[in-house]
Design a protein around this motif. Sequence first.
Motif, PDB file in Angstrom:
ATOM      1  N   ASP A  21      28.461  19.541  -6.518  1.00 35.88           N
ATOM      2  CA  ASP A  21      27.622  20.669  -6.139  1.00 35.88           C
ATOM      3  C   ASP A  21      26.165  20.243  -6.007  1.00 35.88           C
ATOM      4  N   GLY A  22      25.351  21.155  -5.505  1.00 39.07           N
ATOM      5  CA  GLY A  22      23.910  20.966  -5.441  1.00 39.07           C
ATOM      6  C   GLY A  22      23.474  19.739  -4.660  1.00 39.07           C
ATOM      7  N   VAL A  23      22.488  19.053  -5.229  1.00 44.32           N
ATOM      8  CA  VAL A  23      21.913  17.884  -4.569  1.00 44.32           C
ATOM      9  C   VAL A  23      22.978  16.822  -4.323  1.00 44.32           C
ATOM     10  N   ASP A  24      23.887  16.658  -5.269  1.00 37.43           N
ATOM     11  CA  ASP A  24      24.954  15.669  -5.088  1.00 37.43           C
ATOM     12  C   ASP A  24      25.785  15.970  -3.847  1.00 37.43           C
ATOM     13  N   ALA A  25      26.117  17.237  -3.648  1.00 33.58           N
ATOM     14  CA  ALA A  25      26.919  17.619  -2.481  1.00 33.58           C
ATOM     15  C   ALA A  25      26.155  17.373  -1.184  1.00 33.58           C
ATOM     16  N   VAL A  26      24.859  17.622  -1.204  1.00 35.18           N
ATOM     17  CA  VAL A  26      24.049  17.375  -0.010  1.00 35.18           C
ATOM     18  C   VAL A  26      24.005  15.874   0.283  1.00 35.18           C
ATOM     19  N   LEU A  27      23.813  15.062  -0.744  1.00 33.77           N
ATOM     20  CA  LEU A  27      23.769  13.608  -0.546  1.00 33.77           C
ATOM     21  C   LEU A  27      25.111  13.066  -0.055  1.00 33.77           C
ATOM     22  N   VAL A  28      26.205  13.557  -0.637  1.00 33.86           N
ATOM     23  CA  VAL A  28      27.531  13.130  -0.178  1.00 33.86           C
ATOM     24  C   VAL A  28      27.746  13.554   1.265  1.00 33.86           C
ATOM     25  N   THR A  29      27.310  14.752   1.613  1.00 36.13           N
ATOM     26  CA  THR A  29      27.431  15.236   2.990  1.00 36.13           C
ATOM     27  C   THR A  29      26.671  14.319   3.948  1.00 36.13           C
ATOM     28  N   MET A  30      25.459  13.945   3.569  1.00 33.12           N
ATOM     29  CA  MET A  30      24.664  13.039   4.411  1.00 33.12           C
ATOM     30  C   MET A  30      25.428  11.748   4.670  1.00 33.12           C
ATOM     31  N   ARG A  31      25.996  11.172   3.617  1.00 31.01           N
ATOM     32  CA  ARG A  31      26.731   9.903   3.748  1.00 31.01           C
ATOM     33  C   ARG A  31      28.012  10.070   4.559  1.00 31.01           C
ATOM     34  N   ALA A  32      28.787  11.107   4.235  1.00 33.54           N
ATOM     35  CA  ALA A  32      30.083  11.302   4.894  1.00 33.54           C
ATOM     36  C   ALA A  32      29.923  11.609   6.375  1.00 33.54           C
ATOM     37  N   VAL A  33      28.949  12.453   6.685  1.00 34.55           N
ATOM     38  CA  VAL A  33      28.761  12.900   8.070  1.00 34.55           C
ATOM     39  C   VAL A  33      27.888  11.919   8.848  1.00 34.55           C
ATOM     40  N   GLY A  34      27.007  11.222   8.139  1.00 36.74           N
ATOM     41  CA  GLY A  34      26.074  10.320   8.810  1.00 36.74           C
ATOM     42  C   GLY A  34      24.935  11.095   9.451  1.00 36.74           C
ATOM     43  N   CYS A  35      24.463  12.120   8.725  1.00 36.29           N
ATOM     44  CA  CYS A  35      23.411  12.973   9.270  1.00 36.29           C
ATOM     45  C   CYS A  35      22.181  12.909   8.372  1.00 36.29           C
ATOM     46  N   GLY A  36      21.145  13.591   8.792  1.00 28.11           N
ATOM     47  CA  GLY A  36      19.919  13.658   8.018  1.00 28.11           C
ATOM     48  C   GLY A  36      19.964  14.763   6.983  1.00 28.11           C
ATOM     49  N   LEU A  37      18.901  14.814   6.199  1.00 23.68           N
ATOM     50  CA  LEU A  37      18.807  15.778   5.109  1.00 23.68           C
ATOM     51  C   LEU A  37      18.896  17.228   5.592  1.00 23.68           C
ATOM     52  N   GLY A  38      18.187  17.559   6.654  1.00 26.48           N
ATOM     53  CA  GLY A  38      18.185  18.932   7.156  1.00 26.48           C
ATOM     54  C   GLY A  38      19.567  19.413   7.566  1.00 26.48           C
ATOM     55  N   GLU A  39      20.290  18.589   8.286  1.00 31.26           N
ATOM     56  CA  GLU A  39      21.637  18.969   8.727  1.00 31.26           C
ATOM     57  C   GLU A  39      22.580  19.091   7.527  1.00 31.26           C
ATOM     58  N   ALA A  40      22.464  18.172   6.581  1.00 31.35           N
ATOM     59  CA  ALA A  40      23.324  18.219   5.395  1.00 31.35           C
ATOM     60  C   ALA A  40      23.034  19.470   4.572  1.00 31.35           C
ATOM     61  N   GLN A  41      21.762  19.803   4.414  1.00 38.37           N
ATOM     62  CA  GLN A  41      21.399  21.015   3.679  1.00 38.37           C
ATOM     63  C   GLN A  41      21.951  22.252   4.379  1.00 38.37           C
ATOM     64  N   SER A  42      21.852  22.273   5.693  1.00 42.88           N
ATOM     65  CA  SER A  42      22.363  23.408   6.453  1.00 42.88           C
ATOM     66  C   SER A  42      23.875  23.548   6.290  1.00 42.88           C
ATOM     67  N   MET A  43      24.594  22.428   6.358  1.00 47.75           N
ATOM     68  CA  MET A  43      26.046  22.461   6.171  1.00 47.75           C
ATOM     69  C   MET A  43      26.390  22.981   4.779  1.00 47.75           C
ATOM     70  N   PHE A  44      25.613  22.560   3.788  1.00 47.92           N
ATOM     71  CA  PHE A  44      25.854  22.974   2.407  1.00 47.92           C
ATOM     72  C   PHE A  44      25.602  24.464   2.236  1.00 47.92           C
ATOM     73  N   ILE A  45      24.452  24.918   2.629  1.00 51.19           N
ATOM     74  CA  ILE A  45      24.011  26.279   2.310  1.00 51.19           C
ATOM     75  C   ILE A  45      24.714  27.343   3.160  1.00 51.19           C
TER      76      ILE A  45
END
Length: 71
Positions: A21-45
Amino acid sequence: MWAENHDGEALQAFLKEIGCDGVDAVLVTMRAVGCGLGEAQSMFITAACRAAELTFHNAVTEGLERSQGAA
């Protein structure tokens, strides 16, 4: 997970299910998807399974906005 279907909603549901959850989920999303912070945050939220996080985010944002108006 991501490689199979490129579904951000499914990725967030999987991460939530395994307790990521939280920051960890955003960081994992960035790595898995290969995207930047903004896109990962958007996918999360915006994922339906993250509704509680979105509610919290909105409440904090509204509180900050109100405090700026009171200053």
